[in-house]
Design an enzyme around this catalytic site. Structure first.
Site, PDB file in Angstrom:
ATOM      1  N   HIS A  18       0.792  -1.220  -0.010  1.00 54.51           N
ATOM      2  CA  HIS A  18      -0.205  -0.037  -0.019  1.00 54.51           C
ATOM      3  C   HIS A  18       0.875   1.095   0.083  1.00 54.51           C
ATOM      4  O   HIS A  18       0.623   2.195  -0.562  1.00 54.51           O
ATOM      5  CB  HIS A  18      -0.873   0.112   1.290  1.00 54.51           C
ATOM      6  CG  HIS A  18      -2.036  -1.004   1.534  1.00 54.51           C
ATOM      7  ND1 HIS A  18      -1.736  -2.005   2.531  1.00 54.51           N
ATOM      8  CD2 HIS A  18      -2.824  -1.541   0.680  1.00 54.51           C
ATOM      9  CE1 HIS A  18      -2.926  -2.975   2.453  1.00 54.51           C
ATOM     10  NE2 HIS A  18      -3.473  -2.616   1.135  1.00 54.51           N
ATOM     11  N   LYS A  42     -16.203  -6.998   5.949  1.00 57.39           N
ATOM     12  CA  LYS A  42     -15.386  -7.607   6.835  1.00 57.39           C
ATOM     13  C   LYS A  42     -15.356  -7.218   8.156  1.00 57.39           C
ATOM     14  O   LYS A  42     -15.386  -5.873   8.441  1.00 57.39           O
ATOM     15  CB  LYS A  42     -14.022  -7.663   6.206  1.00 57.39           C
ATOM     16  CG  LYS A  42     -13.954  -7.893   4.743  1.00 57.39           C
ATOM     17  CD  LYS A  42     -12.420  -7.266   4.064  1.00 57.39           C
ATOM     18  CE  LYS A  42     -12.621  -7.117   2.560  1.00 57.39           C
ATOM     19  NZ  LYS A  42     -11.385  -6.629   1.990  1.00 57.39           N
ATOM     20  N   ARG A  91      -2.344  -5.960  -8.041  1.00 54.84           N
ATOM     21  CA  ARG A  91      -1.229  -7.127  -8.029  1.00 54.84           C
ATOM     22  C   ARG A  91      -1.007  -7.973  -8.965  1.00 54.84           C
ATOM     23  O   ARG A  91       0.203  -8.203  -9.386  1.00 54.84           O
ATOM     24  CB  ARG A  91      -1.287  -7.523  -6.566  1.00 54.84           C
ATOM     25  CG  ARG A  91      -1.095  -6.578  -5.597  1.00 54.84           C
ATOM     26  CD  ARG A  91      -1.464  -7.410  -3.969  1.00 54.84           C
ATOM     27  NE  ARG A  91      -2.931  -7.749  -4.409  1.00 54.84           N
ATOM     28  CZ  ARG A  91      -3.668  -7.952  -3.173  1.00 54.84           C
ATOM     29  NH1 ARG A  91      -3.044  -8.182  -2.152  1.00 54.84           N
ATOM     30  NH2 ARG A  91      -4.922  -8.350  -3.396  1.00 54.84           N
ATOM     31  N   SER A 129      -2.783  -7.812   3.071  1.00 54.99           N
ATOM     32  CA  SER A 129      -2.907  -7.650   4.681  1.00 54.99           C
ATOM     33  C   SER A 129      -3.388  -8.844   5.348  1.00 54.99           C
ATOM     34  O   SER A 129      -3.021  -9.363   6.230  1.00 54.99           O
ATOM     35  CB  SER A 129      -4.075  -6.694   4.907  1.00 54.99           C
ATOM     36  OG  SER A 129      -3.722  -5.457   4.361  1.00 54.99           O
TER      37      SER A 129
HETATM   38  O1  PNS Z   1      -8.806  -2.735   0.649  1.00 56.00           O
HETATM   39  P1  PNS Z   1      -9.888  -3.175   0.164  1.00 56.00           P
HETATM   40  O2  PNS Z   1     -10.776  -4.098   1.177  1.00 56.00           O
HETATM   41  O3  PNS Z   1      -9.793  -4.191  -1.126  1.00 56.00           O
HETATM   42  O4  PNS Z   1     -10.902  -2.029  -0.308  1.00 56.00           O
HETATM   43  C1  PNS Z   1     -12.075  -2.194  -0.885  1.00 56.00           C
HETATM   44  C2  PNS Z   1     -13.075  -0.745  -1.036  1.00 56.00           C
HETATM   45  C3  PNS Z   1     -12.944   0.046   0.375  1.00 56.00           C
HETATM   46  C4  PNS Z   1     -12.157   0.164  -1.900  1.00 56.00           C
HETATM   47  C5  PNS Z   1     -14.321  -1.032  -1.487  1.00 56.00           C
HETATM   48  O5  PNS Z   1     -14.997  -2.112  -0.787  1.00 56.00           O
HETATM   49  C6  PNS Z   1     -15.071   0.141  -1.161  1.00 56.00           C
HETATM   50  O6  PNS Z   1     -15.098   0.961  -2.136  1.00 56.00           O
HETATM   51  N1  PNS Z   1     -16.166  -0.117  -0.335  1.00 56.00           N
HETATM   52  C7  PNS Z   1     -17.246   1.183  -0.115  1.00 56.00           C
HETATM   53  C8  PNS Z   1     -18.470   0.564  -0.875  1.00 56.00           C
HETATM   54  C9  PNS Z   1     -18.814   1.167  -2.218  1.00 56.00           C
HETATM   55  O7  PNS Z   1     -18.274   1.994  -2.647  1.00 56.00           O
HETATM   56  N2  PNS Z   1     -19.007   0.257  -2.895  1.00 56.00           N
HETATM   57  C10 PNS Z   1     -19.373   0.358  -4.503  1.00 56.00           C
HETATM   58  C11 PNS Z   1     -18.119  -0.383  -5.244  1.00 56.00           C
HETATM   59  S1  PNS Z   1     -18.598  -2.100  -5.565  1.00 56.00           S
END
Ligand code: PNS
Length: 162
Positions: A18, A42, A91, A129
């Protein structure tokens, strides 16, 4: 206009992978806001406050990076921040499908916001992570994966759970 990007994620906890993306994004934009998602499906190991504080510590030498937490949709947070771009790290091909569906959904929700992908540096291509937490849970060294402040925080967190 300030060219501003948001890098949203769980950061539970932040890894060198990150940090690599944050540094590189900070060279491309006037400002990068790292958005720490609060209400993820999660259950995070670290609280939002802990994740934000760790991120602030490990990015303190990069002046154009800010750390904030958010709830709800990423695109709404991006708008609140007056940003135009979502940054995500890619990745491997296994990330692609999830990232594609997220980027397409976000584009439908907010056609004015674009997602830009940075390809993770090769040395961190395997890192997540989840694997860091797993390795730490077995008491193995994680110093190649995360900064010392994170390994210390992980050690304390896992100790308190025993
Ligand atoms: O680090 P991660 O867990 O891969 O991040 C995922 C994240 C936070 C980018 C994604 O879950 C997110 O944007 N969540 C907020 C809800 C949202 O906007 N959902 C619409 C997109 S499918």
């Amino acid at each position: 206009m300030i060219h501003r990007a948001v890098y949203p994620g769980s950061f539970d906890p932040v890894t060198y992978g990150h940090i690599d993306i944050i540094k590189r994004a900070s060279q491309q934009f006037d400002e990068v806001i790292v958005g720490v998602l609060t209400n993820s499906k999660k259950t995070p190991l670290f609280s939002t406050e802990e994740r934000v504080n760790i991120l602030r510590e490990v990015t303190k030498s990069i002046p154009n990076v800010k750390i904030k937490s958010f709830e709800g949709l990423s695109v709404n947070f991006v708008r609140e921040c007056n940003a135009q771009v979502i940054i995500r790290g890619l990745r491997a091909i296994t990330d692609f499908e999830y990232e594609l569906s997220m980027a397409q959904t976000n584009r439908i929700l907010a056609p004015d916001i674009d997602t830009m992908f940075l390809i993770t540096s090769l040395e961190y291509a395997y890192l997540s992570s989840t694997t860091v937490k797993e390795v730490a849970a077995y008491d193995a060294s994680i110093e190649q994966f995360v900064p010392p402040v994170v390994s210390e925080a992980l050690r304390k967190k896992l100790e308190s759970r025993h």
